[in-house]
Write a protein that holds these residues in place. Structure first.
Motif, PDB file in Angstrom:
ATOM      1  N   ASP A  52       0.838  -1.187   0.000  1.00 54.08           N
ATOM      2  CA  ASP A  52       0.000   0.000   0.000  1.00 54.08           C
ATOM      3  C   ASP A  52       0.882   1.250   0.000  1.00 54.08           C
ATOM      4  O   ASP A  52       2.094   1.187   0.238  1.00 54.08           O
ATOM      5  CB  ASP A  52      -0.912  -0.017   1.224  1.00 54.08           C
ATOM      6  N   GLU A  55      -2.527   7.832  -0.755  1.00 57.84           N
ATOM      7  CA  GLU A  55      -3.775   8.066  -1.463  1.00 57.84           C
ATOM      8  C   GLU A  55      -3.576   9.189  -2.476  1.00 57.84           C
ATOM      9  O   GLU A  55      -2.562   9.878  -2.479  1.00 57.84           O
ATOM     10  CB  GLU A  55      -4.867   8.453  -0.465  1.00 57.84           C
ATOM     11  N   ARG A 103     -11.108   8.580  -7.418  1.00 60.30           N
ATOM     12  CA  ARG A 103     -11.572   8.704  -6.037  1.00 60.30           C
ATOM     13  C   ARG A 103     -12.966   8.112  -5.912  1.00 60.30           C
ATOM     14  O   ARG A 103     -13.856   8.404  -6.720  1.00 60.30           O
ATOM     15  CB  ARG A 103     -11.589  10.169  -5.615  1.00 60.30           C
ATOM     16  N   HIS A 134      -8.813   3.354   2.637  1.00 59.95           N
ATOM     17  CA  HIS A 134      -8.685   3.914   1.294  1.00 59.95           C
ATOM     18  C   HIS A 134      -9.879   4.804   0.960  1.00 59.95           C
ATOM     19  O   HIS A 134     -10.944   4.711   1.561  1.00 59.95           O
ATOM     20  CB  HIS A 134      -8.594   2.795   0.253  1.00 59.95           C
ATOM     21  N   ARG A 135      -9.692   5.649  -0.041  1.00 64.98           N
ATOM     22  CA  ARG A 135     -10.758   6.388  -0.708  1.00 64.98           C
ATOM     23  C   ARG A 135     -10.696   6.102  -2.208  1.00 64.98           C
ATOM     24  O   ARG A 135     -11.713   6.084  -2.891  1.00 64.98           O
ATOM     25  CB  ARG A 135     -10.610   7.896  -0.448  1.00 64.98           C
ATOM     26  N   GLU A 136      -9.486   5.853  -2.705  1.00 63.68           N
ATOM     27  CA  GLU A 136      -9.308   5.598  -4.133  1.00 63.68           C
ATOM     28  C   GLU A 136      -9.780   4.186  -4.483  1.00 63.68           C
ATOM     29  O   GLU A 136      -9.592   3.244  -3.707  1.00 63.68           O
ATOM     30  CB  GLU A 136      -7.833   5.752  -4.517  1.00 63.68           C
ATOM     31  N   PRO A 189      -7.800   8.728   4.983  1.00 65.69           N
ATOM     32  CA  PRO A 189      -8.182   9.093   3.615  1.00 65.69           C
ATOM     33  C   PRO A 189      -9.143  10.276   3.607  1.00 65.69           C
ATOM     34  O   PRO A 189      -9.945  10.454   4.527  1.00 65.69           O
ATOM     35  CB  PRO A 189      -8.852   7.824   3.088  1.00 65.69           C
TER      36      PRO A 189
END
Length: 231
Positions: A52, A55, A103, A134-136, A189
């Protein structure tokens, strides 16, 4: 096997992945791209894991090491190497396969149930809780198989080329220690404060057994991934 792991943030490391590789007799090397280390030569390892990372857009002006990693991912896809991406790493693989990366509607953090897609091909329970941060998100790459989804992210992962290539948003490798490091050093995020799918730190760490339950899921996923790649 010798596995290369590419790290993109000092506080988002291999976590339980390193323990699993060692316990199964595999050696591994971690390359800290964010610290200026060069990516490995593909020929020097048997498999590649992209960890990971930050973001936001996959922008090589913002992330100077990204150009070299993109080239490595392309070579791995073309060169029949086992390739696994988690979070940022999954987005990078999805992008390389022509998927849209953008996004998502909501930030997703903490523990959320994942429901496997029909005919997903994974040896995992039909429904399980996994850790998110996450947001993506990404769309399904062409010729890829959807692995499953959550309420906030209908596509939590994909398999490509018969399972040789896997991309996952969720974190089966998470441990209490890795999540504590994330909470201490990484900003949540964007939109986490208003998202109905974001948990606070206390909820994330409330039940240590949740992390223990991830261990057999990670074992099953990684074992199947490497078997598929060797077939």
């Amino acid at each position: 096997m010798h596995v290369h792991l590419l790290q993109h943030d000092p506080h988002r490391g291999p976590a339980r992945l390193a323990d699993w590789l060692t316990s199964m007799g595999h050696s591994h090397t971690v390359f800290h791209l964010d610290a200026g280390e060069l990516p490995p030569r593909l020929a020097d390892g048997d498999a590649l894991i992209l960890l990971d990372g930050p973001e936001g857009p996959l922008d090589s002006d913002r992330l100077p090491w990204l150009k070299g990693e993109r080239k490595l991912v392309a070579r791995a896809l073309d060169g029949h190497k086992p390739l696994l991406g988690i979070g940022f790493g999954a987005r990078l693989i999805a992008e390389a396969l022509g998927a849209v990366v953008a996004r998502g509607t909501f930030a997703e953090t903490g523990w959320h149930p994942v429901t496997l897609a029909a005919e997903n091909g994974l040896d995992l329970p039909e429904r399980f809780d996994a850790f998110m941060w996450h947001r993506e998100v990404f769309s399904l790459p062409e010729e890829a198989v959807a692995l499953g989804g959550s309420a906030a992210s209908p596509l939590q992962g994909f398999a490509w080329d018969g399972g040789r290539v896997l991309g996952l948003l969720c974190h089966l490798e998470a441990t209490a220690e890795s999540v504590e490091a994330l909470l201490a050093h990484v900003a949540p995020p964007e939109g986490s404060d208003a998202s109905p799918h974001a948990q606070d730190a206390a909820a994330m760490l409330a039940d240590p057994r949740r992390f223990d339950r991830l261990a057999p899921l990670l074992d099953r996923l990684l074992s199947q991934w490497l078997r598929s790649a060797a077939a």
